[in-house]
Structure formats: structure tokens, C-alpha cells
Design an enzyme around this catalytic site. Structure first.
Site, PDB file in Angstrom:
ATOM      1  N   ARG A 166      -7.568  -0.436  -6.699  1.00  0.00           N
ATOM      2  CA  ARG A 166      -7.867   0.631  -5.727  1.00  0.00           C
ATOM      3  C   ARG A 166      -8.079   1.931  -6.519  1.00  0.00           C
ATOM      4  O   ARG A 166      -7.298   2.224  -7.432  1.00  0.00           O
ATOM      5  CB  ARG A 166      -6.728   0.792  -4.707  1.00  0.00           C
ATOM      6  CG  ARG A 166      -6.548  -0.445  -3.820  1.00  0.00           C
ATOM      7  CD  ARG A 166      -5.627  -0.170  -2.645  1.00  0.00           C
ATOM      8  NE  ARG A 166      -6.248   0.694  -1.654  1.00  0.00           N
ATOM      9  CZ  ARG A 166      -5.573   1.230  -0.628  1.00  0.00           C
ATOM     10  NH1 ARG A 166      -4.284   1.006  -0.485  1.00  0.00           N
ATOM     11  NH2 ARG A 166      -6.187   1.989   0.246  1.00  0.00           N
ATOM     12  N   ASN A 174      -5.596  12.304   0.822  1.00  0.00           N
ATOM     13  CA  ASN A 174      -4.652  11.470   1.576  1.00  0.00           C
ATOM     14  C   ASN A 174      -5.463  10.667   2.597  1.00  0.00           C
ATOM     15  O   ASN A 174      -6.687  10.822   2.708  1.00  0.00           O
ATOM     16  CB  ASN A 174      -3.587  12.338   2.253  1.00  0.00           C
ATOM     17  CG  ASN A 174      -2.453  11.502   2.832  1.00  0.00           C
ATOM     18  OD1 ASN A 174      -1.913  10.624   2.146  1.00  0.00           O
ATOM     19  ND2 ASN A 174      -2.083  11.725   4.076  1.00  0.00           N
ATOM     20  N   ARG A 187       0.867  -1.187   0.000  1.00  0.00           N
ATOM     21  CA  ARG A 187       0.000   0.000   0.000  1.00  0.00           C
ATOM     22  C   ARG A 187       0.896   1.226   0.000  1.00  0.00           C
ATOM     23  O   ARG A 187       2.112   1.125   0.121  1.00  0.00           O
ATOM     24  CB  ARG A 187      -1.027  -0.025   1.142  1.00  0.00           C
ATOM     25  CG  ARG A 187      -0.660  -0.683   2.413  1.00  0.00           C
ATOM     26  CD  ARG A 187       0.453  -0.041   3.168  1.00  0.00           C
ATOM     27  NE  ARG A 187       0.241   1.387   3.333  1.00  0.00           N
ATOM     28  CZ  ARG A 187       1.180   2.265   3.601  1.00  0.00           C
ATOM     29  NH1 ARG A 187       2.449   1.884   3.728  1.00  0.00           N
ATOM     30  NH2 ARG A 187       0.924   3.546   3.734  1.00  0.00           N
ATOM     31  N   ALA A 196       0.773   5.187  -2.127  1.00  0.00           N
ATOM     32  CA  ALA A 196       0.579   5.514  -3.546  1.00  0.00           C
ATOM     33  C   ALA A 196       1.766   5.120  -4.449  1.00  0.00           C
ATOM     34  O   ALA A 196       1.577   4.404  -5.441  1.00  0.00           O
ATOM     35  CB  ALA A 196       0.230   6.994  -3.679  1.00  0.00           C
ATOM     36  N   ASP A 241      -2.267  10.868  -2.007  1.00  0.00           N
ATOM     37  CA  ASP A 241      -2.610   9.817  -2.967  1.00  0.00           C
ATOM     38  C   ASP A 241      -3.005  10.384  -4.316  1.00  0.00           C
ATOM     39  O   ASP A 241      -2.902   9.713  -5.348  1.00  0.00           O
ATOM     40  CB  ASP A 241      -3.731   8.939  -2.406  1.00  0.00           C
ATOM     41  CG  ASP A 241      -3.187   8.106  -1.262  1.00  0.00           C
ATOM     42  OD1 ASP A 241      -3.108   8.640  -0.133  1.00  0.00           O
ATOM     43  OD2 ASP A 241      -2.773   6.963  -1.503  1.00  0.00           O
TER      44      ASP A 241
END
Ligand code: MRU
Length: 342
Positions: free
Chosen positions: A87, A245, A44, A46, A235
């Protein structure tokens, strides 16, 4: 500690859901396993998601090596589509897939084995570049960090969230390497606990002083004058500087504004999405409420009571003192100042 190990054919992913207690590496030898590792948040952050997706395309290409050219191109399109569905919020995922698609399109005259090799090399480049850009970002952010700064951060933005070094934690790391004697308050970051489990793990290993606080303590710390600055990652950053974020970031920015504490966002250019005019357009991932209801398998919420789980929020640009990127620092971000980075 790096989250990915690539051997030229398969990708080992450090399962971040098991840290800090267990260091378990999962081998991904199919693009489907790569997609699942992103979905399940074994990997995980970004930039790490972006690099993982690039490796996913490379693994998919190897799986399709025996296909005839036309079939291969259609198949690799499906690989990219699958990875893109993992995602929704971190734009680095889409950035990496777009880069791989662009490479394939502009080299579609090559035969399949040559194309597969090229895709492999590009994935390696995405990963190599990430480390270099993070270090540049660290240097760019350095002047903003005073000596002895007590820094509040949220989520995990370090080596584990990137290929190595980190974004916001990269700036903190650069400050420590420059002898600035910084110390960090790591927000626990409910519900996935990236701060308590991952940021504390990384900083402690690297001998950067870190204290974990629950998310709800941030206001108290600022009121007591215990925080000199806040620095977080992102992100996706819209063209006007609004930054998505980890959930809870917006609350920190509001608190920082109220207490006159500088609020910085550190992110590579691959996190900037100039196609989105404002943060209102950014899709916020809604994850399973079970991740809120259960902690370590233990139920925390009475049965029958619903829980919400938006995984990100958007901090409006007016609350951001500066955005630190690998191309430079934008103070007072807005559509005009952000456009100068393009
Ligand atoms: O849900 P996650 O753990 O992938 O969210 C991560 C974050 O929100 C980070 O702050 C962001 O990706 C920046 S990481 C360098």
C-alpha cells in the site's frame, strides 16, 4: 481488541473485512501471506500496517534461515521490496521496513541465525513501542478534550488500526479514562465502512457512547451545534503539517473551519514524513472501483457506470487546529512549528 497475535514465529491477523459479524483469524506463516493481508486490508490503519510489515520481515527472515549469508542478505532485500509494494500512502509501512533494513545493515557481520533472532526481536519492539506511544499521545491530547465533549471522528483509528489503544481513538479513550464523559459520532466512512463496522464495534465494546452517522451528515451535525470537536488520525503528515488521511477527512476539515469547530489530527512520530515538503507530494492510493460499486456483494451502481476510489485525501495544514503526537502537541501546524518536533 488487538488486530495482531504474534507467537514468536507466525502472525495471526484478525480479518477486518469480516468484522463486526465474524471474528476470523488468518495465520500468516510466510511473508507473502503477510503482504496479501495488508493488500486486501485484512489488517489496515497506518500503525498496524507498520507493525505487520515488521513482522512480515521477521517471518521472511525465518523462511530464509537456511540460506548462506550473501544469499540471505539479497533475499531479505526482496522480502522488504515485496512488503513495500502493498500500500503506498501510509508512511508507517515504509518507516517500519526502513527500520528493519537499517538493523540488518548495521549488524551484517552477524551470522544468519543471529541476524534472524535480532530481526525477530526488532519486530516485537516495533509493536511494543506502538502501544506505549499511543498511550503517551492519549495523555498529550487530553487537555484538548473538554468535559462532556461530543466528538466527531472518521475512519477507524483505534486498537484495530494500531497494535493497541489507538491514535485519535486513543485520545478519546484517554479522555474517557480520565472521567471526561465524552461521546462520539462515528462517520460511516464509505466505501470500506471503517467507522460503521470497526469504530462503532470497538467503542461499543469499551462502553464509550458512540452513534454512527453517514459521511454526508457531518455538515448537518455541525450546523446544529452537535459537534464540539473533530479528531482524526493520519496516514502521512508532510513537513508543513499537511495530513493525508482516509477519503472524506478534507471535507470534514473544511466544514469544521466554516463552523468554528476545532479540528485535531493525532498521529505518532512514525507518521511524520519530513522528506515531503507538502502534502501535494503524498501518493494517494487508488483502490478498485468495485469497492465503491458493491456493498456486501450487492451492486449499488448501474453496470457500465464508472466509479472512482481514491482511498485518501490531504487536509491542508491551515485547516488543522493542532497535531497531537507522542512527542507533544503542535498548535497551528506549519513548516516552522512542525520542525520543532524533529
Ligand atoms: O485504508 P485504511 O483503513 O488503512 O485507512 C486508515 C486511516 O485512514 C486511518 O485514519 C489512519 O491510518 C490513522 S490510523 C491510526
Amino acid at each position: 481488541m488487538q488486530p495482531l497475535r504474534w507467537n514468536g514465529r507466525t502472525l495471526d491477523v484478525l480479518d477486518q473485512t469480516k468484522l463486526p459479524e465474524h471474528e476470523i483469524w488468518d495465520t500468516c506463516d510466510t511473508y507473502e501471506l503477510v503482504a496479501e493481508a495488508i493488500e486486501k486490508m485484512k489488517v489496515r490503519g497506518a500503525p498496524a500496517i507498520g507493525a505487520t510489515a515488521a513482522y512480515g520481515v521477521a517471518i521472511g527472515a525465518q523462511q530464509g534461515r537456511e540460506l548462506e549469508k550473501g544469499e540471505f542478505l539479497a533475499y531479505i532485500d526482496g522480502v522488504c521490496e515485496r512488503l513495500a509494494k502493498t500500500r503506498p500512502t501510509a508512511v508507517n509501512l515504509f518507516w517500519a521496513i526502513k527500520r528493519m533494513r537499517g538493523l540488518i545493515e548495521s549488524n551484517s557481520d552477524l551470522d544468519v541465525p543471529a541476524l534472524v533472532d535480532l530481526i525477530n526481536r526488532e519486530a516485537e519492539l516495533v509493536a511494543e513501542e506502538d502501544v506505549r506511544l499511543n498511550k503517551t499521545m492519549g495523555q498529550n491530547g487530553l487537555p484538548l478534550i473538554p468535559d462532556n465533549a461530543r466528538i466527531l471522528t472518521h475512519c477507524n483509528t483505534g486498537s484495530l488500526a494500531t497494535v493497541d489503544y489507538g491514535t485519535a481513538l486513543g485520545v478519546i479513550r484517554a479522555a474517557q479514562e480520565a472521567g471526561k464523559n465524552v461521546s462520539v459520532y462515528a462517520d460511516e466512512t464509505r466505501p470500506y465502512l471503517q467507522g460503521a463496522r470497526l469504530t462503532a464495534f470497538e467503542l461499543h465494546r469499551d462502553n464509550i457512547p458512540v452513534t454512527v452517522v453517514t459521511d454526508s451528515m457531518a455538515g448537518y451535525l455541525m450546523q446544529q451545534g452537535m459537534v464540539d470537536l473533530v479528531i482524526v488520525g493520519a496516514d502521512r503528515i508532510a513537513a508543513n503539517g499537511d495530513a493525508a488521511n482516509k477519503i472524506g477527512t478534507y471535507s470534514l476539515a473544511v466544514l469544521a473551519k466554516h463552523h468554528g469547530v476545532p479540528f485535531y489530527v493525532a498521529a505518532p512520530m512514525s507518521t511524520l514524513d519530513y522528506e515531503m515538503e507538502t502534502g501535494a507530494e503524498i501518493e494517494i492510493e487508488q483502490r478498485s472501483s468495485d469497492e465503491v460499486v458493491f456493498i456486501g456483494g450487492q451492486r449499488m451502481v448501474p453496470e457500465g457506470v464508472p466509479a472512482l476510489h481514491p482511498a485518501f485525501d490531504v487536509t491542508p495544514h491551515e485547516l488543522i487546529t493542532a497535531i497531537i503526537t507522542d512527542k507533544g502537541v503542535v498548535k497551528h501546524p506549519n513548516t516552522d512549528t512542525m520542525s520543532r518536533l524533529k
